[in-house]
Design a protein around this motif. Structure first.
Motif, PDB file in Angstrom:
ATOM      1  N   THR A 164       0.835  -1.203   0.000  1.00 24.24           N
ATOM      2  CA  THR A 164       0.000   0.000   0.000  1.00 24.24           C
ATOM      3  C   THR A 164       0.872   1.257   0.000  1.00 24.24           C
ATOM      4  N   ASP A 199      -8.215  -4.372  -1.502  1.00 25.47           N
ATOM      5  CA  ASP A 199      -8.020  -5.118  -0.259  1.00 25.47           C
ATOM      6  C   ASP A 199      -9.278  -4.948   0.573  1.00 25.47           C
ATOM      7  N   GLN A 240      -6.540   3.472   4.795  1.00 27.69           N
ATOM      8  CA  GLN A 240      -5.097   3.705   4.672  1.00 27.69           C
ATOM      9  C   GLN A 240      -4.753   4.185   3.264  1.00 27.69           C
ATOM     10  N   ASP A 243      -4.115  -1.940  -5.575  1.00 31.36           N
ATOM     11  CA  ASP A 243      -3.567  -2.368  -4.288  1.00 31.36           C
ATOM     12  C   ASP A 243      -4.319  -3.622  -3.841  1.00 31.36           C
TER      13      ASP A 243
HETATM   14 MG   LIG Z   1      -1.824  -3.019   2.230  1.00 29.83          MG
END
Ligand SMILES: [Mg+2]
Ligand SMILES: Nc1nc2c(ncn2[C@@H]2O[C@H](COP(=O)(O)OP(=O)(O)OP(=O)(O)O)[C@@H](O)[C@H]2O)c(=O)[nH]1
Ligand SMILES: Nc1nc2c(ncn2[C@@H]2O[C@H](COP(=O)(O)OP(=O)(O)OP(=O)(O)O)[C@@H](O)[C@H]2O)c(=O)[nH]1
Ligand SMILES: [Mg+2]
Lengths: 293, 282
Positions: free
Chosen positions: A111, A135, A144, A187
């Protein structure tokens, strides 16, 4: 490190009229120890030392022509060659978008690296990348990625955690098409290479979007297990490149050598910190001397 | 006896390779191989199976012997809240391990409080908040990029004032060679001690089982700055064996207290030396 080790081993050699088989064996042992200490995989070390020994035996070493320097040079040249090329660029698609897929074990730095790559593309290629948040498992993974994206002013396509990752990617690609994004960075969740179901998920994403770049993100402090990880991901996905992260630590990084030896795929970038600027292209000579210590 | 000799040489070469492959490290692998050679002779083990059994038993003994009577279990406070601090390098599994442990203690009827003292990394606080909600436990957070020491302070005050049984402190991942970050960690520990004299009752170094020889330096430097009392070895559900804990045990006498076996709340187990040694050879 290796240079000191070999100097010590060579001190004894220098005082001798010529180098014997036993001396050569002792030198190879020192090389083996230095590489194992640096976390190079033991099978990779065996092959490497075998090659070095052949070269050393074939060269003028046994005739006692400054054996220490010769052997160190052979090791350095062999290792730098093995590490591959400097600054191999990212693959670029013939038509936009170029699709980059981040894969790897849990916690490797996917990430964070996705963010670094996006920033680099913006700065160097005036790119307009789009993130796809695939994710759906890790708590607050999407948050995030969104916070990383906000730091570098890059949009994120996400569908929350109740949607299937393959479907999220499919929808994300539609958005990229509409917005004419020239780069898409996917990601994905960290996973074990032995998790068949999750490895199938990656294969399904690959089959759907045919990424131009599948980057295996690996923690530089990985030990012997690096070969299993690299082999697992490469066999399943035919990765196109590797990013080695956390090189700002004090690990020797032998995993880099293992991965190169086992997959032959290029290490394209290195992560050297937690900030978005902390990404550099790969320098094989620097990596070689770091591993040798 | 001739047969045994054959098991002896190839067998011990394979054993050394297996140990190295499990990240035990070259020196430790050689040391073990020598001790085990003796033991196998002493026990007169004739078959590979017998030799393997002798070896597993001996390695468990060596692991136990490398200790200095540290508690295998978590050190709990005599009175008041028990404070457990989690430290380790980036991505090792600190936050996830806290999520698992909080659930474990909540199940035991303990009143659990979490301190989200990683105020730096993107999504760090939010990640622990999700765990707190899942586990049904309370959490103290701080502003993004705020002083992590302030979160620690606030959490300890709350833990004391509202009679929590246990306080888990999550910290930001950091590489052991970053001097200023290690100093920051030491400062957070001092605050805990200042507010509760015996705290932290446990400082757990969370270590990723895929880590190679660098783990030894990690353990050394984290122990230096925060007096680590135990290890949680994570990601043992993968193909890595975590053999480096043998060297850590040998040199720093740190015990592995728990192992992480996955990403879900129940994937945490007490460390068992025989299971671990057995796993090295799988
Ligand atoms: Mg990650
Ligand atoms: N020091 C340092 N830390 C890094 C580097 N790259 C990533 N990190 C840190 O490593 C930790 C894990 O990074 P993530 O980006 O969350 O890793 P991930 O692979 O996405 O993790 P999962 O999604 O859980 O598999 C974070 O604390 C990052 O800040 C690096 O090059 N250097
Ligand atoms: N397979 C497996 N994954 C784990 C285990 N423990 C943690 N993880 C995963 O590892 C990744 C990193 O975990 P975190 O809890 O974020 O690690 P951290 O040490 O808090 O990371 P930073 O705060 O960024 O330093 C996540 O994807 C977790 O789900 C484990 O025992 N097994
Ligand atoms: Mg964390």
């Amino acid at each position: 490190g290796l240079t000191e080790r070999l100097q010590k081993a060579m001190e004894k050699l220098r005082r001798k009229p010529k180098v014997t088989e036993a001396d050569l064996r002792e030198t190879m042992r020192e090389i083996r120890l230095a590489l194992l200490e640096a976390d190079v995989n033991f099978a990779v070390v065996k092959d490497f030392v075998k090659k070095v020994r052949e070269q050393a035996a074939g060269a003028e070493v046994l005739k006692g022509l400054n054996p220490a320097q010769q052997i160190v040079k052979i090791v350095n040249v062999q290792l730098t060659e093995l590490m591959g090329e400097e600054a191999v660029p990212l693959n670029k698609a013939a038509h936009i978008p170029t699709v980059i897929m981040m894969v790897g074990l849990q916690g490797a730095g996917k990430t964070t690296t996705a963010g670094k790559l996006a920033l680099r593309l913006k700065n160097e290629n005036h790119a307009r990348p789009l993130f796809i948040a695939a994710d759906v498992y890790r708590p607050a993974a999407i948050t995030q990625l969104q916070q990383v994206a906000a730091q570098i002013d890059v949009p994120v396509f996400e569908k929350g955690t109740d949607e299937d990752p393959v479907e999220i990617v499919r929808q994300g690609m539609e958005v990229a098409k509409q917005n004419h994004n020239d780069y898409v960075i996917i990601d994905t969740a960290g996973r074990l290479q032995i998790d068949e179901q999750l490895m199938d998920e990656l294969a399904n994403i690959k089959e759907l979007v045919h990424p131009d770049e599948i980057l295996l993100v690996i923690d530089a402090m990985t030990g012997q297990n690096a070969v299993n990880t690299a082999q697992g991901f490469d066999d399943k996905l035919d990765i196109t490149g590797v990013v080695l992260t956390k090189l700002d630590g004090d690990t020797r990084g032998g995993a880099a050598m293992s991965i190169r030896a086992v997959t032959g795929k290029p290490i394209k970038f290195v992560g050297e910190g937690e900030k978005m600027e902390d990404l550099d292209v790969f320098h094989p000579d620097r990596m070689a001397s770091r591993i040798l210590g | 006896l001739a047969n045994f000799r054959h098991v002896d040489e190839d067998f011990f070469d394979d054993l050394e390779d297996m140990l190295i492959e499990s990240d035990v490290g070259y020196d430790m692998a050689m040391k073990l191989s020598d001790e085990l050679r003796e033991e196998v002779k002493l026990e007169n083990a004739k078959s590979k199976q017998e030799a393997s059994n002798v070896i597993i038993e001996k390695m468990v003994d060596l692991y136990d012997a490398a200790g200095k009577d540290e508690k295998a279990d978590l050190n709990m406070a005599a009175t008041g809240p028990t404070v457990i601090m989690f430290v380790g390098v980036n991505g090792a599994g600190k936050t996830t391990t806290i999520g698992k442990m909080a659930a474990l203690f909540k199940k035991q009827g303990k009143k659990v409080l979490l301190a989200a003292a990683d105020t730096f990394r993107a999504g760090a606080t939010e990640q622990l908040v999700v765990w707190a909600k899942r586990d049904g436990v309370d959490i103290v957070t701080g502003p993004e990029n705020g002083d992590p020491a302030a979160v620690v302070f606030d959490a300890v005050q709350k833990a004391k004032k509202e009679d929590y049984d246990i306080l888990f402190v999550d910290t930001a991942g950091r590489l052991q060679n970053k001097v200023n970050l290690m100093k920051e960690l030491a400062k957070m520990k001092r605050i805990l001690t200042r507010e509760i004299p015996d705290a932290p009752h446990e400082v757990l170094l969370v270590l990723d089982a895929t880590t190679g020889q660098n783990a030894l330096n990690q353990a050394k430097l984290f122990k230096q700055s925060t007096d680590v009392t135990g290890i949680v070895l994570t990601k043992l559900d993968g193909t890595a064996r975590g053999g480096i804990v043998l060297a850590i045990r040998n040199e720093l006498h740190l015990p592995v207290k728990y192992v992480g076996l996955g990403e879900h709340v129940d994937d945490l187990q007490k460390f068992d030396a025989s299971d671990f040694v057995y796993g090295l050879f799988k």
